[in-house]
Design a protein around this motif. Structure first.
Motif, PDB file in Angstrom:
ATOM      1  N   GLU A  19       0.757  -1.184   0.043  1.00 29.39           N
ATOM      2  CA  GLU A  19      -0.108   0.018   0.144  1.00 29.39           C
ATOM      3  C   GLU A  19       0.803   1.196   0.039  1.00 29.39           C
ATOM      4  OE1 GLU A  19      -3.810  -1.659   2.282  1.00 29.39           O
ATOM      5  OE2 GLU A  19      -2.188  -1.059   3.459  1.00 29.39           O
ATOM      6  N   ASN A  20       1.965   1.386   0.738  1.00 26.02           N
ATOM      7  CA  ASN A  20       2.769   2.374   0.728  1.00 26.02           C
ATOM      8  C   ASN A  20       3.347   2.708  -0.796  1.00 26.02           C
ATOM      9  OD1 ASN A  20       3.783   3.974   3.171  1.00 26.02           O
ATOM     10  ND2 ASN A  20       3.529   1.871   4.012  1.00 26.02           N
ATOM     11  N   LEU A  21       3.871   1.698  -1.451  1.00 27.14           N
ATOM     12  CA  LEU A  21       4.337   1.813  -2.757  1.00 27.14           C
ATOM     13  C   LEU A  21       3.232   2.207  -3.830  1.00 27.14           C
ATOM     14  CD1 LEU A  21       7.012  -1.141  -2.728  1.00 27.14           C
ATOM     15  CD2 LEU A  21       7.294   1.441  -2.330  1.00 27.14           C
ATOM     16  N   THR A  22       2.167   1.920  -3.469  1.00 28.10           N
ATOM     17  CA  THR A  22       1.207   1.981  -4.723  1.00 28.10           C
ATOM     18  C   THR A  22       0.303   3.308  -4.420  1.00 28.10           C
ATOM     19  OG1 THR A  22      -0.500   0.680  -3.533  1.00 28.10           O
ATOM     20  CG2 THR A  22       0.919  -0.530  -5.203  1.00 28.10           C
ATOM     21  N   LEU A  23       0.452   3.914  -3.199  1.00 25.88           N
ATOM     22  CA  LEU A  23      -0.296   5.038  -2.916  1.00 25.88           C
ATOM     23  C   LEU A  23      -0.092   6.414  -3.670  1.00 25.88           C
ATOM     24  CD1 LEU A  23      -2.355   6.272  -0.686  1.00 25.88           C
ATOM     25  CD2 LEU A  23      -0.365   7.269   0.438  1.00 25.88           C
ATOM     26  N   ALA A  24       1.090   6.567  -3.898  1.00 24.91           N
ATOM     27  CA  ALA A  24       1.216   8.013  -5.032  1.00 24.91           C
ATOM     28  C   ALA A  24       0.930   7.398  -6.442  1.00 24.91           C
ATOM     29  CB  ALA A  24       2.735   8.143  -4.837  1.00 24.91           C
ATOM     30  N   PRO A  25       1.475   6.341  -6.812  1.00 24.84           N
ATOM     31  CA  PRO A  25       0.885   6.019  -8.298  1.00 24.84           C
ATOM     32  C   PRO A  25      -0.680   6.009  -8.340  1.00 24.84           C
ATOM     33  CG  PRO A  25       2.538   4.581  -7.801  1.00 24.84           C
ATOM     34  CD  PRO A  25       2.205   5.220  -6.382  1.00 24.84           C
ATOM     35  N   ILE A  26      -1.317   5.600  -7.591  1.00 20.44           N
ATOM     36  CA  ILE A  26      -2.532   5.625  -7.660  1.00 20.44           C
ATOM     37  C   ILE A  26      -3.372   6.875  -7.563  1.00 20.44           C
ATOM     38  CG2 ILE A  26      -5.068   4.761  -6.748  1.00 20.44           C
ATOM     39  CD1 ILE A  26      -3.381   2.077  -6.109  1.00 20.44           C
ATOM     40  N   TRP A  27      -2.991   7.617  -6.751  1.00 23.08           N
ATOM     41  CA  TRP A  27      -3.584   8.984  -6.359  1.00 23.08           C
ATOM     42  C   TRP A  27      -2.854   9.949  -7.361  1.00 23.08           C
ATOM     43  CZ3 TRP A  27      -7.770  10.126  -3.736  1.00 23.08           C
ATOM     44  CH2 TRP A  27      -8.083   9.082  -2.593  1.00 23.08           C
ATOM     45  N   VAL A  28      -1.708  10.049  -7.569  1.00 22.95           N
ATOM     46  CA  VAL A  28      -1.217  11.054  -8.348  1.00 22.95           C
ATOM     47  C   VAL A  28      -1.199  10.866  -9.805  1.00 22.95           C
ATOM     48  CG1 VAL A  28       1.181  12.687  -8.623  1.00 22.95           C
ATOM     49  CG2 VAL A  28       0.391  11.692  -6.479  1.00 22.95           C
ATOM     50  N   ARG A  29      -0.896   9.722 -10.363  1.00 24.47           N
ATOM     51  CA  ARG A  29      -0.520   9.395 -11.602  1.00 24.47           C
ATOM     52  C   ARG A  29      -1.880   8.803 -12.295  1.00 24.47           C
ATOM     53  NH1 ARG A  29       5.168   7.484 -10.676  1.00 24.47           N
ATOM     54  NH2 ARG A  29       6.245   9.279 -11.363  1.00 24.47           N
ATOM     55  N   LYS A  30      -2.603   8.447 -11.239  1.00 17.88           N
ATOM     56  CA  LYS A  30      -3.999   7.729 -11.643  1.00 17.88           C
ATOM     57  C   LYS A  30      -3.854   6.527 -12.191  1.00 17.88           C
ATOM     58  CE  LYS A  30      -6.206  11.539 -10.164  1.00 17.88           C
ATOM     59  NZ  LYS A  30      -6.417  11.579  -8.993  1.00 17.88           N
ATOM     60  N   THR A  31      -2.903   5.672 -11.737  1.00 18.20           N
ATOM     61  CA  THR A  31      -2.649   4.496 -12.381  1.00 18.20           C
ATOM     62  C   THR A  31      -3.544   3.526 -11.738  1.00 18.20           C
ATOM     63  OG1 THR A  31      -0.213   4.858 -12.474  1.00 18.20           O
ATOM     64  CG2 THR A  31      -0.703   2.613 -12.300  1.00 18.20           C
ATOM     65  N   PRO A  32      -4.168   2.589 -12.619  1.00 19.32           N
ATOM     66  CA  PRO A  32      -4.937   1.746 -11.995  1.00 19.32           C
ATOM     67  C   PRO A  32      -4.486   0.855 -11.133  1.00 19.32           C
ATOM     68  CG  PRO A  32      -5.064   1.600 -14.354  1.00 19.32           C
ATOM     69  CD  PRO A  32      -3.921   2.466 -14.163  1.00 19.32           C
ATOM     70  N   LYS A  34      -4.461  -2.265 -10.015  1.00 15.72           N
ATOM     71  CA  LYS A  34      -3.912  -3.513 -10.499  1.00 15.72           C
ATOM     72  C   LYS A  34      -2.561  -3.390 -11.034  1.00 15.72           C
ATOM     73  CE  LYS A  34      -4.512  -7.691 -13.127  1.00 15.72           C
ATOM     74  NZ  LYS A  34      -5.125  -8.923 -12.830  1.00 15.72           N
ATOM     75  N   GLU A  35      -2.578  -2.337 -11.790  1.00 11.73           N
ATOM     76  CA  GLU A  35      -1.144  -2.183 -12.608  1.00 11.73           C
ATOM     77  C   GLU A  35      -0.218  -1.509 -11.587  1.00 11.73           C
ATOM     78  OE1 GLU A  35       0.503   1.213 -15.859  1.00 11.73           O
ATOM     79  OE2 GLU A  35      -1.572   0.544 -16.058  1.00 11.73           O
ATOM     80  N   ALA A  36      -0.577  -0.802 -10.601  1.00 11.00           N
ATOM     81  CA  ALA A  36       0.264  -0.038  -9.782  1.00 11.00           C
ATOM     82  C   ALA A  36       0.914  -1.217  -8.878  1.00 11.00           C
ATOM     83  CB  ALA A  36      -0.330   0.954  -8.824  1.00 11.00           C
ATOM     84  N   GLU A  37       0.105  -2.206  -8.283  1.00  3.34           N
ATOM     85  CA  GLU A  37       0.449  -3.416  -7.631  1.00  3.34           C
ATOM     86  C   GLU A  37       1.131  -4.257  -8.356  1.00  3.34           C
ATOM     87  OE1 GLU A  37      -3.345  -5.206  -6.254  1.00  3.34           O
ATOM     88  OE2 GLU A  37      -3.462  -3.720  -4.517  1.00  3.34           O
ATOM     89  N   GLU A  38       0.936  -4.593  -9.524  1.00  3.24           N
ATOM     90  CA  GLU A  38       2.071  -5.314 -10.478  1.00  3.24           C
ATOM     91  C   GLU A  38       3.380  -4.827 -10.384  1.00  3.24           C
ATOM     92  OE1 GLU A  38       0.158  -5.686 -14.126  1.00  3.24           O
ATOM     93  OE2 GLU A  38      -1.457  -7.237 -13.297  1.00  3.24           O
ATOM     94  N   MET A  39       3.519  -3.384 -10.704  1.00  5.57           N
ATOM     95  CA  MET A  39       4.751  -2.550 -10.789  1.00  5.57           C
ATOM     96  C   MET A  39       5.457  -2.650  -9.428  1.00  5.57           C
ATOM     97  SD  MET A  39       5.627  -1.470 -13.740  1.00  5.57           S
ATOM     98  CE  MET A  39       6.781  -0.195 -13.281  1.00  5.57           C
ATOM     99  N   ALA A  40       4.766  -2.456  -8.292  1.00  6.45           N
ATOM    100  CA  ALA A  40       5.312  -2.523  -7.004  1.00  6.45           C
ATOM    101  C   ALA A  40       5.784  -3.826  -6.635  1.00  6.45           C
ATOM    102  CB  ALA A  40       4.307  -1.891  -5.736  1.00  6.45           C
ATOM    103  N   MET A  41       5.096  -4.813  -7.012  1.00 12.89           N
ATOM    104  CA  MET A  41       5.605  -6.139  -6.951  1.00 12.89           C
ATOM    105  C   MET A  41       7.039  -6.517  -7.670  1.00 12.89           C
ATOM    106  SD  MET A  41       3.960  -7.661  -4.297  1.00 12.89           S
ATOM    107  CE  MET A  41       4.684  -9.370  -4.556  1.00 12.89           C
ATOM    108  N   HIS A  42       7.017  -5.939  -8.732  1.00 15.63           N
ATOM    109  CA  HIS A  42       8.134  -6.195  -9.547  1.00 15.63           C
ATOM    110  C   HIS A  42       9.371  -5.451  -9.038  1.00 15.63           C
ATOM    111  CE1 HIS A  42      10.903  -5.940 -13.120  1.00 15.63           C
ATOM    112  NE2 HIS A  42      10.974  -4.602 -12.816  1.00 15.63           N
TER     113      HIS A  42
END
Length: 83
Positions: A19-32, A34-42
């Motif tokens: 959640e810490n790693l996906t917070l900014a991409p989801i809120w700021v970049r409007k990344t979906p 699922k995509e944000a979680e995949e990138m974070a896991m990568h």
């Protein structure tokens, strides 16, 4: 490649590592989500702590917090820069 890593990792203690790693991409970049979680896991895999993704910062050692907080975020941010 040079970089600075600090002792304060700026992780929200009430959010999991994922959640810490996906917070900014989801809120700021409007990344979906699922995509944000995949990138974070990568990037968690790249710093060898993907198995810690659902833990909270207080459950990790200082080194694990550093890999999550500084290194994963810097790798994530660097992959999104437009040249």
């Amino acid at each position: 490649m040079w970089g600075w890593f600090f002792q304060h990792f700026n992780l929200f203690p009430h959010l999991s590592i994922l959640e810490n790693l996906t917070l900014a991409p989801i809120w700021v970049r409007k990344t979906p989500k699922k995509e944000a979680e995949e990138m974070a896991m990568h990037y968690l895999e790249r710093v060898k702590i993907a198995n810690q993704a659902l833990k909270y910062p207080g459950q990790l050692s200082g080194g694990q917090q550093q890999r999550c907080g500084d290194r994963s975020r810097s790798l994530y941010a660097a992959s999104h820069h437009v040249v």
